[in-house]
Design a protein around this motif. Structure first.
Motif, PDB file in Angstrom:
ATOM      1  N   ASP A 166       0.844  -1.194   0.000  1.00  0.00           N
ATOM      2  CA  ASP A 166       0.000   0.000   0.000  1.00  0.00           C
ATOM      3  C   ASP A 166       0.883   1.251   0.000  1.00  0.00           C
ATOM      4  O   ASP A 166       1.697   1.462   0.921  1.00  0.00           O
ATOM      5  N   GLY A 167       0.726   2.059  -1.026  1.00  0.00           N
ATOM      6  CA  GLY A 167       1.505   3.291  -1.121  1.00  0.00           C
ATOM      7  C   GLY A 167       2.893   3.089  -1.677  1.00  0.00           C
ATOM      8  O   GLY A 167       3.693   4.029  -1.684  1.00  0.00           O
ATOM      9  N   ARG A 168       3.237   1.900  -2.157  1.00  0.00           N
ATOM     10  CA  ARG A 168       4.570   1.646  -2.711  1.00  0.00           C
ATOM     11  C   ARG A 168       4.455   1.274  -4.185  1.00  0.00           C
ATOM     12  O   ARG A 168       3.454   0.680  -4.618  1.00  0.00           O
ATOM     13  N   SER A 169       5.508   1.591  -4.924  1.00  0.00           N
ATOM     14  CA  SER A 169       5.513   1.301  -6.361  1.00  0.00           C
ATOM     15  C   SER A 169       6.387   0.110  -6.701  1.00  0.00           C
ATOM     16  O   SER A 169       6.480  -0.252  -7.883  1.00  0.00           O
ATOM     17  N   ARG A 170       7.039  -0.457  -5.724  1.00  0.00           N
ATOM     18  CA  ARG A 170       7.855  -1.622  -5.992  1.00  0.00           C
ATOM     19  C   ARG A 170       7.882  -2.530  -4.754  1.00  0.00           C
ATOM     20  O   ARG A 170       7.601  -2.086  -3.643  1.00  0.00           O
ATOM     21  N   GLY A 171       8.223  -3.769  -4.973  1.00  0.00           N
ATOM     22  CA  GLY A 171       8.281  -4.734  -3.868  1.00  0.00           C
ATOM     23  C   GLY A 171       8.645  -6.137  -4.370  1.00  0.00           C
ATOM     24  O   GLY A 171       8.756  -6.362  -5.588  1.00  0.00           O
ATOM     25  N   ARG A 172       8.845  -7.048  -3.425  1.00  0.00           N
ATOM     26  CA  ARG A 172       9.268  -8.405  -3.778  1.00  0.00           C
ATOM     27  C   ARG A 172       8.411  -9.431  -3.025  1.00  0.00           C
ATOM     28  O   ARG A 172       8.162  -9.277  -1.835  1.00  0.00           O
ATOM     29  N   ILE A 173       7.974 -10.430  -3.781  1.00  0.00           N
ATOM     30  CA  ILE A 173       7.231 -11.558  -3.184  1.00  0.00           C
ATOM     31  C   ILE A 173       8.047 -12.828  -3.408  1.00  0.00           C
ATOM     32  O   ILE A 173       8.465 -13.101  -4.548  1.00  0.00           O
ATOM     33  N   ALA A 174       8.309 -13.574  -2.358  1.00  0.00           N
ATOM     34  CA  ALA A 174       9.114 -14.800  -2.439  1.00  0.00           C
ATOM     35  C   ALA A 174       8.244 -15.991  -2.067  1.00  0.00           C
ATOM     36  O   ALA A 174       7.566 -15.983  -1.039  1.00  0.00           O
ATOM     37  N   ILE A 175       8.281 -17.000  -2.921  1.00  0.00           N
ATOM     38  CA  ILE A 175       7.576 -18.262  -2.651  1.00  0.00           C
ATOM     39  C   ILE A 175       8.638 -19.352  -2.533  1.00  0.00           C
ATOM     40  O   ILE A 175       9.352 -19.630  -3.503  1.00  0.00           O
ATOM     41  N   ARG A 176       8.754 -19.936  -1.358  1.00  0.00           N
ATOM     42  CA  ARG A 176       9.790 -20.946  -1.124  1.00  0.00           C
ATOM     43  C   ARG A 176       9.188 -22.133  -0.343  1.00  0.00           C
ATOM     44  O   ARG A 176       8.183 -21.985   0.346  1.00  0.00           O
ATOM     45  N   ALA A 177       9.855 -23.275  -0.451  1.00  0.00           N
ATOM     46  CA  ALA A 177       9.366 -24.491   0.218  1.00  0.00           C
ATOM     47  C   ALA A 177      10.554 -25.358   0.625  1.00  0.00           C
ATOM     48  O   ALA A 177      11.630 -25.290   0.010  1.00  0.00           O
ATOM     49  N   GLN A 178      10.353 -26.149   1.632  1.00  0.00           N
ATOM     50  CA  GLN A 178      11.376 -27.110   2.086  1.00  0.00           C
ATOM     51  C   GLN A 178      10.672 -28.252   2.819  1.00  0.00           C
ATOM     52  O   GLN A 178       9.529 -28.130   3.268  1.00  0.00           O
ATOM     53  N   ALA A 179      11.418 -29.373   2.951  1.00  0.00           N
ATOM     54  CA  ALA A 179      10.861 -30.526   3.662  1.00  0.00           C
ATOM     55  C   ALA A 179      10.784 -30.209   5.155  1.00  0.00           C
ATOM     56  O   ALA A 179      11.711 -29.651   5.740  1.00  0.00           O
ATOM     57  N   GLY A 180       9.649 -30.554   5.775  1.00  0.00           N
ATOM     58  CA  GLY A 180       9.462 -30.300   7.209  1.00  0.00           C
ATOM     59  C   GLY A 180      10.056 -31.408   8.073  1.00  0.00           C
ATOM     60  O   GLY A 180      10.373 -32.509   7.594  1.00  0.00           O
ATOM     61  N   ASP A 181      10.228 -31.124   9.371  1.00  0.00           N
ATOM     62  CA  ASP A 181      10.777 -32.104  10.296  1.00  0.00           C
ATOM     63  C   ASP A 181       9.860 -33.310  10.466  1.00  0.00           C
ATOM     64  O   ASP A 181      10.320 -34.400  10.827  1.00  0.00           O
ATOM     65  N   ASP A 182       8.551 -33.136  10.255  1.00  0.00           N
ATOM     66  CA  ASP A 182       7.585 -34.218  10.449  1.00  0.00           C
ATOM     67  C   ASP A 182       7.327 -35.025   9.183  1.00  0.00           C
ATOM     68  O   ASP A 182       6.390 -35.821   9.122  1.00  0.00           O
ATOM     69  N   GLY A 183       8.168 -34.821   8.135  1.00  0.00           N
ATOM     70  CA  GLY A 183       7.989 -35.557   6.892  1.00  0.00           C
ATOM     71  C   GLY A 183       7.100 -34.853   5.887  1.00  0.00           C
ATOM     72  O   GLY A 183       6.925 -35.337   4.769  1.00  0.00           O
ATOM     73  N   GLY A 184       6.516 -33.729   6.281  1.00  0.00           N
ATOM     74  CA  GLY A 184       5.660 -32.982   5.381  1.00  0.00           C
ATOM     75  C   GLY A 184       6.428 -31.905   4.631  1.00  0.00           C
ATOM     76  O   GLY A 184       7.638 -31.999   4.390  1.00  0.00           O
ATOM     77  N   VAL A 185       5.710 -30.831   4.258  1.00  0.00           N
ATOM     78  CA  VAL A 185       6.289 -29.734   3.477  1.00  0.00           C
ATOM     79  C   VAL A 185       5.903 -28.419   4.140  1.00  0.00           C
ATOM     80  O   VAL A 185       4.768 -28.254   4.598  1.00  0.00           O
ATOM     81  N   ALA A 186       6.882 -27.486   4.194  1.00  0.00           N
ATOM     82  CA  ALA A 186       6.619 -26.133   4.675  1.00  0.00           C
ATOM     83  C   ALA A 186       6.696 -25.197   3.480  1.00  0.00           C
ATOM     84  O   ALA A 186       7.775 -24.995   2.908  1.00  0.00           O
ATOM     85  N   LEU A 187       5.555 -24.624   3.061  1.00  0.00           N
ATOM     86  CA  LEU A 187       5.437 -23.741   1.890  1.00  0.00           C
ATOM     87  C   LEU A 187       5.148 -22.333   2.394  1.00  0.00           C
ATOM     88  O   LEU A 187       4.168 -22.120   3.116  1.00  0.00           O
ATOM     89  N   ALA A 188       6.027 -21.362   2.029  1.00  0.00           N
ATOM     90  CA  ALA A 188       5.909 -20.006   2.571  1.00  0.00           C
ATOM     91  C   ALA A 188       5.762 -18.997   1.443  1.00  0.00           C
ATOM     92  O   ALA A 188       6.379 -19.118   0.380  1.00  0.00           O
ATOM     93  N   ILE A 189       4.925 -17.981   1.694  1.00  0.00           N
ATOM     94  CA  ILE A 189       4.779 -16.820   0.802  1.00  0.00           C
ATOM     95  C   ILE A 189       5.137 -15.600   1.639  1.00  0.00           C
ATOM     96  O   ILE A 189       4.439 -15.275   2.607  1.00  0.00           O
ATOM     97  N   ALA A 190       6.235 -14.938   1.262  1.00  0.00           N
ATOM     98  CA  ALA A 190       6.756 -13.818   2.049  1.00  0.00           C
ATOM     99  C   ALA A 190       6.854 -12.579   1.177  1.00  0.00           C
ATOM    100  O   ALA A 190       7.132 -12.659  -0.026  1.00  0.00           O
ATOM    101  N   ASP A 191       6.631 -11.430   1.798  1.00  0.00           N
ATOM    102  CA  ASP A 191       6.782 -10.165   1.085  1.00  0.00           C
ATOM    103  C   ASP A 191       7.604  -9.221   1.937  1.00  0.00           C
ATOM    104  O   ASP A 191       7.812  -9.451   3.134  1.00  0.00           O
ATOM    105  N   ASP A 192       8.104  -8.158   1.315  1.00  0.00           N
ATOM    106  CA  ASP A 192       8.867  -7.145   2.043  1.00  0.00           C
ATOM    107  C   ASP A 192       8.067  -5.860   2.156  1.00  0.00           C
ATOM    108  O   ASP A 192       8.617  -4.760   2.115  1.00  0.00           O
ATOM    109  N   GLY A 193       6.747  -6.005   2.285  1.00  0.00           N
ATOM    110  CA  GLY A 193       5.862  -4.847   2.329  1.00  0.00           C
ATOM    111  C   GLY A 193       5.746  -4.234   3.711  1.00  0.00           C
ATOM    112  O   GLY A 193       6.662  -4.329   4.551  1.00  0.00           O
ATOM    113  N   VAL A 194       4.586  -3.642   4.000  1.00  0.00           N
ATOM    114  CA  VAL A 194       4.386  -2.846   5.205  1.00  0.00           C
ATOM    115  C   VAL A 194       4.127  -3.710   6.433  1.00  0.00           C
ATOM    116  O   VAL A 194       4.178  -3.226   7.557  1.00  0.00           O
TER     117      VAL A 194
END
Length: 737
Positions: free
Chosen positions: A641-669
């Motif tokens: 909001d109010g910004r003209s640029r930014g970055r969205i990162a989608i990353r994943a890795q194997a979890g400790d319990d045998g599953g998957v941890a999928l993350a969506i991160a931004d550098d916004g407000v």
């Protein structure tokens, strides 16, 4: 000059040849007790080096002798002809026959009791003295130790038990020691005119004939066994004694001799009876038997252990001044009654003085002891001559006294003192328990009164509590009604907010469409009226242009309204309609992001993907894509909001319990900390009326926790962006219909 061979008496070494001499520790102790020292060797070579003039007998383990048994025996017996016993842990008739042929004096089957093996060794050594040869048996009247070797007679004389030597062929005793005379109450000459069966009663307690038992035992002994069994023997005064007999055959060529050791079991039987009696008394005490019955049984037990004893227990009252009769089952009742209530003091017989002094008082002669001066006349009619009394002490007071009376002048011996200790100990336990129970009963009575008082107080308290509970119940009912009203109001408020939000979102496209439609309706009316005067081409073209523009406006607004309605319908996700399959997460996310990232081309916003190729899911790609789309769109709508640029990162890795941890991160407000707990609530949005419905994160949460069987986490410090992490199982739960 040729050195002479020492006599048997000069030899005291026993050569023990075995791999594990430490396992024969008891035998070594028995040998040492008889003045024989053991010389130990672990193999034949060491044994041969140790064998010599000082060795009186060899004990050889058959396992070390090997196949050449005769050669091994010759190496160890030597020129002196040292006797050798062959020991075998795996005895057999063939090995026993070979041992006799090899010159072994005896064949010992292991395991063997140390006492029995020592006895065989002593007998063998006695017979070997001077290479004895027994002459032919003379007439019975002349049977005396002259027919035996002097050394064997010395063994009999030095034995602590009764020992006799039986000539089986003539059924006579041919040697005895003085312990045998004392056991049977006969002189040596009388014993030598008798046989072993005549020294026993005709029948044993189990009904068997003594002669039959002895004949069977002798037969087994002559077969090479050491026979050990119990027999009841008879004294010359016709009293009987329980004994243990040990029969051992003597290896004398041409003779059938049996060495018999007879052990008086009276002391052992008494000790066993005492232990059993103690256990019985302790059980009575544990069961809470009456004190009088317990003490009576204790007195009878001690009297059975010491013939002639008359036992009693006197108790001291609580004030510590007077004594009372508690038990004296064998003493005259009149005598016990005379002691009732007597005061203790420094010269009150044995019992009163012992309790007064708090120490034992042992009177050997009542008639001449000054302590008994006031009570001498009381004891004399009943023939009481000795009285030993010991105080029974409690933790902090004298409980009473235990006394042993005799009708003869007598002083205690160590065995008597042991009996006294046992009696005092058990009597102390019984009396202490009884007094403790009496004390408990007094406390119990006091407690009953206290309980009654407390019951009244508790009843009153209960009545007050009931009244308070009634008041609390009324307040709780009122609170419940208030709570229900508040919940109803909150629901209405939420519904109002929902309706307001939906109305606000739908009002714009519907209002725009209504304005355009009403405008076009007015223009259509004007056009229709102008047709009467003739319609100009320019007017028609203008109308058509306005109609096309109106159509476009209406279509756009209706499409926006349809999308809003569709998003409302997505709140409830139908799991059963979702298609499940196994797919690679990297390719799936890449394909999903293609259309979502199209509007971001040539903008200042970038999307980065970092997902390993190996991550696979067995899940529902449709609902997962829907959840990711909601998160992605939420990020675009709120993060920058109010910004003209930014970055969205989608990353994943194997979890400790045998599953998957999928993350969506931004550098916004980021998200305000106050709003983090509410972001999954339906219709919660910080941009209500600005295009957001407040349903995106709620839909994503429902899909992740419901259909996909995982969980979702949000992390933000309110300044440096937000990260949504989906923790997904590798295999989603099965859909329920």
């Amino acid at each position: 000059m040729k050195q002479s061979i020492p006599s048997q008496a000069a030899r005291s070494g026993i050569l023990l040849v075995t791999r594990a001499p430490e396992e024969m520790h008891e035998l070594l102790l028995e040998l040492d007790r008889h003045g024989l020292h053991a010389v130990r060797a672990r193999d034949l070579d060491a044994a041969a080096a140790l064998s010599g003039d000082a060795i009186a007998l060899v004990l050889l383990d058959a396992a070390l002798a090997g196949a050449d048994l005769a050669g091994a025996c010759r190496r160890l017996t030597g020129a002196a002809g040292t006797p050798l016993f062959l020991m075998s842990a795996a005895p057999s008739a063939a090995e026993q026959s070979r041992s006799i042929g090899a010159g072994a004096a005896d064949y010992i089957k292991l395991p063997c009791k140390a006492l029995e093996l020592t006895e065989k060794i002593l007998v063998e050594l006695a017979l070997r003295e001077g290479a004895p040869r027994l002459p032919a048996l003379p007439p019975a009247t002349a049977l005396r130790p002259q027919t035996l070797e002097v050394n064997y007679h010395s063994v009999l004389a030095g034995s602590p038990d009764a020992v006799v030597l039986l000539d089986i062929d003539n059924d006579r005793l041919i040697d005895v020691n003085h312990h045998a005379g004392r056991l049977f109450g006969l002189g040596i000459d009388a014993l030598l005119q008798s046989n072993l069966a005549a020294l026993c009663p005709p029948l044993q307690p189990d009904g068997r004939r003594s002669a039959d038992i002895l004949a069977a035992g002798v037969a087994r002994a002559l077969a090479g066994e050491i026979r050990v069994f119990e027999m009841r023997c008879r004294h010359s005064d016709d009293s009987e004694t329980d004994c243990e007999m040990r029969l051992v055959m003597l290896s004398v060529p041409g003779r059938h001799l049996v060495h018999a050791r007879i052990i008086d079991l009276s002391a052992r039987k008494l000790a066993e009876s005492l232990r059993a009696g103690q256990n019985s008394l302790l059980e009575m005490i544990a069961r809470g038997a009456p004190l009088t019955a317990t003490l009576d049984q204790l007195m009878l037990l001690i009297e059975a252990q010491s013939p002639g004893a008359l036992c009693s227990v006197l108790l001291l009252d609580d004030d510590g001044r007077r004594m009372h009769s508690a038990s004296g089952p064998s003493l005259p009742a009149d005598y016990m009654a005379a002691l009732e209530g007597a005061a203790i003091g420094p010269t009150v017989g044995s019992c009163g003085t012992a309790m007064y002094r708090r120490e034992p008082v042992l009177v050997s002669d009542i008639e001449h002891d000054p302590l008994w001066a006031p009570y001498r006349g009381l004891a004399k009619p009943y023939g009481l001559r000795a009285c030993w009394s010991i105080p029974i002490l409690g933790p902090d007071a004298v409980l009473g006294s235990f006394a042993m009376y005799y009708r003869e002048v007598r002083s205690p011996v160590p065995d008597d003192m042991h009996l006294i200790d046992v009696a005092v100990h058990i009597a102390g336990i019984a009396i202490g328990r009884t007094r403790h129970e009496q004390e408990l009963q007094r406390h119990r009575s006091g407690l009953e009164q206290l309980v009654a008082e407390r019951t009244v107080a508790l009843t009153q308290a209960k009545e007050r509590a009931d009244q308070i509970n009634a008041e609390l119940a009324g307040a709780l009912a009122n609170l419940s009604r208030t709570q229900e009203e508040l919940v109803r109001r909150d629901k209405l408020a939420a519904l109002g907010a929902l309706v307001a939000g939906i109305a606000h979102e739908l009002n714009t496209p519907i209002g725009n469409s209504l304005v355009v439609c009403s405008t076009m309706a007015e223009r259509t009316r004007l056009l229709r009226e102008g047709m009467a005067d003739g319609l100009r081409r320019s007017a028609l073209e203008t109308y058509l242009g306005q109609a096309a523009e109106a159509d476009d406006i209406v279509l756009r607004n209706l499409q926006r309204a349809a999308r809003l309605v569709s998003s409302f319908k997505q709140i409830a996700v139908d799991r059963a309609s979702s298609q499940r399959r196994r797919f690679g997460l990297r390719q799936f996310v890449a394909e999903l992001m293609l259309p979502l990232c199209a509007p971001l081309r040539d903008s200042g916003f970038t999307v980065e993907q970092s997902i390993p190729e190996a991550l696979l899911l067995d899940s529902y790609p449709g609902p997962l894509g829907q959840a990711l789309s909601c998160l992605f769109e939420n990020c675009l709508r709120h993060a920058f909001d109010g910004r003209s640029r930014g970055r969205i990162a989608i990353r994943a890795q194997a979890g400790d319990d045998g599953g998957v941890a999928l993350a969506i991160a931004d550098d916004g407000v980021g998200i305000d900390a106050a709003n983090l707990d509410r972001i999954y609530d339906p219709f919660f949005t910080t941009k209500l009326g600005s295009g957001g419905s407040g349903l995106g994160l709620h839909i994503a949460h429902n899909i992740v926790t419901g259909v996909l069987g995982g969980r979702i986490e949000a992390a933000s410090d309110g300044v440096n962006g937000t990260t949504f992490t989906l923790h997904l199982p590798a295999s989603a739960p099965a859909a329920t219909p």
